[in-house]
Motif scaffolding. Sequence first.
Motif, short mmCIF file in Angstrom:
data_model
loop_
_atom_site.label_atom_id
_atom_site.label_comp_id
_atom_site.label_asym_id
_atom_site.label_seq_id
_atom_site.Cartn_x
_atom_site.Cartn_y
_atom_site.Cartn_z
N MET A 1 -21.19 -10.50 6.82
CA MET A 1 -22.46 -9.99 6.34
C MET A 1 -23.61 -10.66 7.09
O MET A 1 -24.55 -10.00 7.53
CB MET A 1 -22.58 -10.24 4.83
N MET A 2 -23.52 -11.97 7.28
CA MET A 2 -24.57 -12.67 8.01
C MET A 2 -24.59 -12.25 9.48
O MET A 2 -25.65 -12.01 10.06
CB MET A 2 -24.38 -14.19 7.91
N ARG A 3 -23.42 -12.10 10.09
CA ARG A 3 -23.35 -11.71 11.50
C ARG A 3 -23.79 -10.27 11.73
O ARG A 3 -24.22 -9.93 12.83
CB ARG A 3 -21.94 -11.92 12.04
N SER A 4 -23.72 -9.42 10.71
CA SER A 4 -24.19 -8.05 10.89
C SER A 4 -25.70 -8.02 11.11
O SER A 4 -26.21 -7.18 11.85
CB SER A 4 -23.79 -7.16 9.71
N GLY A 5 -26.43 -8.94 10.50
CA GLY A 5 -27.87 -9.01 10.70
C GLY A 5 -28.28 -9.96 11.81
O GLY A 5 -29.31 -9.77 12.46
N PHE A 6 -27.45 -10.99 12.03
CA PHE A 6 -27.75 -12.05 12.99
C PHE A 6 -26.49 -12.33 13.80
O PHE A 6 -25.77 -13.29 13.53
CB PHE A 6 -28.22 -13.32 12.27
N PRO A 7 -26.16 -11.49 14.78
CA PRO A 7 -24.89 -11.61 15.50
C PRO A 7 -24.66 -12.96 16.18
O PRO A 7 -23.52 -13.37 16.36
CB PRO A 7 -24.94 -10.49 16.54
N ASP A 8 -25.75 -13.64 16.52
CA ASP A 8 -25.62 -14.93 17.20
C ASP A 8 -25.78 -16.12 16.26
O ASP A 8 -25.96 -17.26 16.70
CB ASP A 8 -26.65 -15.03 18.34
N ILE A 9 -25.70 -15.90 14.95
CA ILE A 9 -25.96 -16.97 13.98
C ILE A 9 -25.02 -18.16 14.18
O ILE A 9 -23.84 -17.98 14.48
CB ILE A 9 -25.89 -16.45 12.53
N GLN A 10 -25.61 -19.34 14.07
CA GLN A 10 -24.86 -20.59 14.16
C GLN A 10 -25.39 -21.53 13.08
O GLN A 10 -26.59 -21.54 12.80
CB GLN A 10 -25.02 -21.25 15.54
N TRP A 11 -24.49 -22.29 12.51
CA TRP A 11 -24.84 -23.26 11.49
C TRP A 11 -24.71 -24.66 12.09
O TRP A 11 -23.70 -24.97 12.73
CB TRP A 11 -23.91 -23.15 10.29
N THR A 12 -25.71 -25.49 11.85
CA THR A 12 -25.68 -26.89 12.25
C THR A 12 -25.59 -27.73 10.99
O THR A 12 -26.44 -27.59 10.09
CB THR A 12 -26.95 -27.27 13.04
N LEU A 13 -24.58 -28.57 10.91
CA LEU A 13 -24.44 -29.48 9.78
C LEU A 13 -25.40 -30.64 9.99
O LEU A 13 -25.20 -31.46 10.88
CB LEU A 13 -22.99 -29.97 9.68
#
Length: 137
Positions: free
Chosen positions: A56-68
């Motif tokens: 669901m997140m990648r459908s809106g933001f295909p390049d999404i990355q999470w930084t801890l």
Amino acid sequence: MTLAGNKGAMRRFTDFINTASETLAQELVAPDASFHVPGRSEPVLGPAGYLEIIGMMRSGFPDIQWTLEEMIAEGDKAAARFTMRGTHRGAFSGVPATGKPIAVQAMNIYRFAKGLIVEERGQPDLLELLKQIGAAP
């Protein structure tokens, strides 16, 4: 699992959410794990449920990355603060793609059993996300 083990699992979990690896999902997430997602009355379940959230997140933001950014572990729980970064290239929450970048915080609490994540309560800053894509003032 030890506190060090829980922290190691959280680092691997970050690898999982950044790659959407089904293999890592099976290694890190209990089959009956529950993930409480804002805006949903019922949690999503197991590795497939978490992959659904990532999808669901990648459908809106295909390049999404999470930084801890930081993590605190105690007993069978870990609290983690992430920064989500990506570009709004697809519809998200009914908002058509804008091409705008986002950088949004999320606070999540995880519970572990037998080395696996069995529960997550996540709270991404969705209002800030909507502001950054121009959907909220």
